[in-house]
Design a protein around this motif. Structure first.
Motif, PDB file in Angstrom:
ATOM      1  N   THR A   1       0.831  -1.193   0.000  1.00  9.26           N
ATOM      2  CA  THR A   1       0.000   0.000   0.000  1.00  9.26           C
ATOM      3  C   THR A   1       0.872   1.252   0.000  1.00  9.26           C
ATOM      4  OG1 THR A   1      -1.707   1.247   1.217  1.00  9.26           O
ATOM      5  CG2 THR A   1      -0.202  -0.103   2.529  1.00  9.26           C
ATOM      6  N   ALA A   2       0.363   2.302  -0.604  1.00 12.06           N
ATOM      7  CA  ALA A   2       1.054   3.590  -0.585  1.00 12.06           C
ATOM      8  C   ALA A   2       0.811   4.326   0.730  1.00 12.06           C
ATOM      9  CB  ALA A   2       0.597   4.456  -1.759  1.00 12.06           C
ATOM     10  N   GLU A   3      -0.168   3.861   1.494  1.00 11.70           N
ATOM     11  CA  GLU A   3      -0.548   4.520   2.746  1.00 11.70           C
ATOM     12  C   GLU A   3       0.097   3.820   3.936  1.00 11.70           C
ATOM     13  OE1 GLU A   3      -2.199   7.359   2.797  1.00 11.70           O
ATOM     14  OE2 GLU A   3      -2.331   7.259   0.604  1.00 11.70           O
ATOM     15  N   LEU A   4       1.055   4.483   4.567  1.00  8.56           N
ATOM     16  CA  LEU A   4       1.729   3.896   5.719  1.00  8.56           C
ATOM     17  C   LEU A   4       0.743   3.610   6.848  1.00  8.56           C
ATOM     18  CD1 LEU A   4       4.337   2.914   6.965  1.00  8.56           C
ATOM     19  CD2 LEU A   4       4.814   5.272   7.685  1.00  8.56           C
ATOM     20  N   ALA A   5      -0.225   4.490   7.061  1.00  8.27           N
ATOM     21  CA  ALA A   5      -1.218   4.268   8.120  1.00  8.27           C
ATOM     22  C   ALA A   5      -2.001   2.977   7.868  1.00  8.27           C
ATOM     23  CB  ALA A   5      -2.165   5.457   8.220  1.00  8.27           C
ATOM     24  N   GLU A   6      -2.328   2.687   6.618  1.00 10.90           N
ATOM     25  CA  GLU A   6      -3.030   1.444   6.285  1.00 10.90           C
ATOM     26  C   GLU A   6      -2.144   0.233   6.596  1.00 10.90           C
ATOM     27  OE1 GLU A   6      -4.944  -0.950   2.466  1.00 10.90           O
ATOM     28  OE2 GLU A   6      -4.126   1.052   2.161  1.00 10.90           O
ATOM     29  N   ALA A   7      -0.871   0.321   6.254  1.00 10.57           N
ATOM     30  CA  ALA A   7       0.055  -0.779   6.537  1.00 10.57           C
ATOM     31  C   ALA A   7       0.169  -1.009   8.043  1.00 10.57           C
ATOM     32  CB  ALA A   7       1.427  -0.485   5.937  1.00 10.57           C
ATOM     33  N   ILE A   8       0.245   0.052   8.811  1.00  9.28           N
ATOM     34  CA  ILE A   8       0.356  -0.083  10.264  1.00  9.28           C
ATOM     35  C   ILE A   8      -0.922  -0.680  10.847  1.00  9.28           C
ATOM     36  CG2 ILE A   8       0.528   1.221  12.431  1.00  9.28           C
ATOM     37  CD1 ILE A   8       2.592   3.021  10.948  1.00  9.28           C
ATOM     38  N   ARG A   9      -2.084  -0.268  10.339  1.00  8.37           N
ATOM     39  CA  ARG A   9      -3.347  -0.863  10.806  1.00  8.37           C
ATOM     40  C   ARG A   9      -3.370  -2.364  10.519  1.00  8.37           C
ATOM     41  NH1 ARG A   9      -5.516   3.945   8.968  1.00  8.37           N
ATOM     42  NH2 ARG A   9      -6.017   3.065   6.931  1.00  8.37           N
TER      43      ARG A   9
END
Length: 189
Positions: free
Chosen positions: A12-20
């Motif tokens: 994913t390009a979204e770090l917050a999504e990866a952390i979730r």
């Protein structure tokens, strides 16, 4: 030393999504005695300062080789950039501060878990600590920061590429809205 097969399950390009997604996988895992390992290629003084705030006694060496500087020799890492970080056996609560400190530099956090639990309804047996790992690569698609990118990839580790040992990867990927991509790297544990 042994190896595992690290299977990419979400990019994913979204770090917050990866952390979730990592948090969701950690909620499934047994993390009682877990720890984290860090790897990174640090290129800037700003990122170095942020990482050293999280890990003051950072273990590193110059990307050009240890003879050009290392923590072991007592060198100043700011004088040896870019540097490679290999720091092991840290408390779980340092993972997210380390990720935040990386900024746009490439790195990886590997969670060394106690186990992946059995999932009888999915026909999965428990996976022991020896092969219970989860890695998030930040600003890199590969485990070793050789393929820098602007996205982030979660890798679930399995014993090998064959047979039932990869089955838990499919199930775990599904728990975070990902899927096994077929991309597997050998991970040195």
């Amino acid at each position: 030393m042994s190896n595992s097969a690290a299977a990419a399950v979400l990019t994913t390009a979204e770090l917050a999504e990866a952390i979730r997604a990592v948090r969701a996988l950690l909620d499934i895992a047994d993390v009682g005695q877990g720890e984290v390992d860090f790897e990174a290629v640090i290129r800037s003084r700003d990122v170095l300062a942020q990482v050293r705030h999280v890990l003051p006694d950072l273990e590193w060496w110059a990307s050009a080789g240890k003879e050009y500087g290392s923590s072991e020799a007592g060198d100043n890492p700011a004088d040896c950039l870019p540097i490679r970080v290999f720091d092991w056996g840290r408390p779980l609560d340092l993972a997210e501060p380390f990720i935040a400190a990386l900024g746009s530099d490439a790195g990886a956090v590997r969670w060394d878990l106690d186990a992946w639990p059995a999932v009888p309804e999915a026909g999965l047996e428990a996976i022991s600590q020896k092969y219970a790992y989860l890695t998030l690569t930040v600003n890199s698609r590969d485990l070793y920061q050789n393929d820098p990118s602007q996205d982030h990839t979660i890798h679930v580790h399995a014993r090998d590429r064959d047979g039932d040992q990869i089955s838990p990867v499919h199930w775990l990927a599904g728990q975070v809205g990902g899927q096994f991509t077929g991309w597997v790297e050998s991970a040195y544990l």
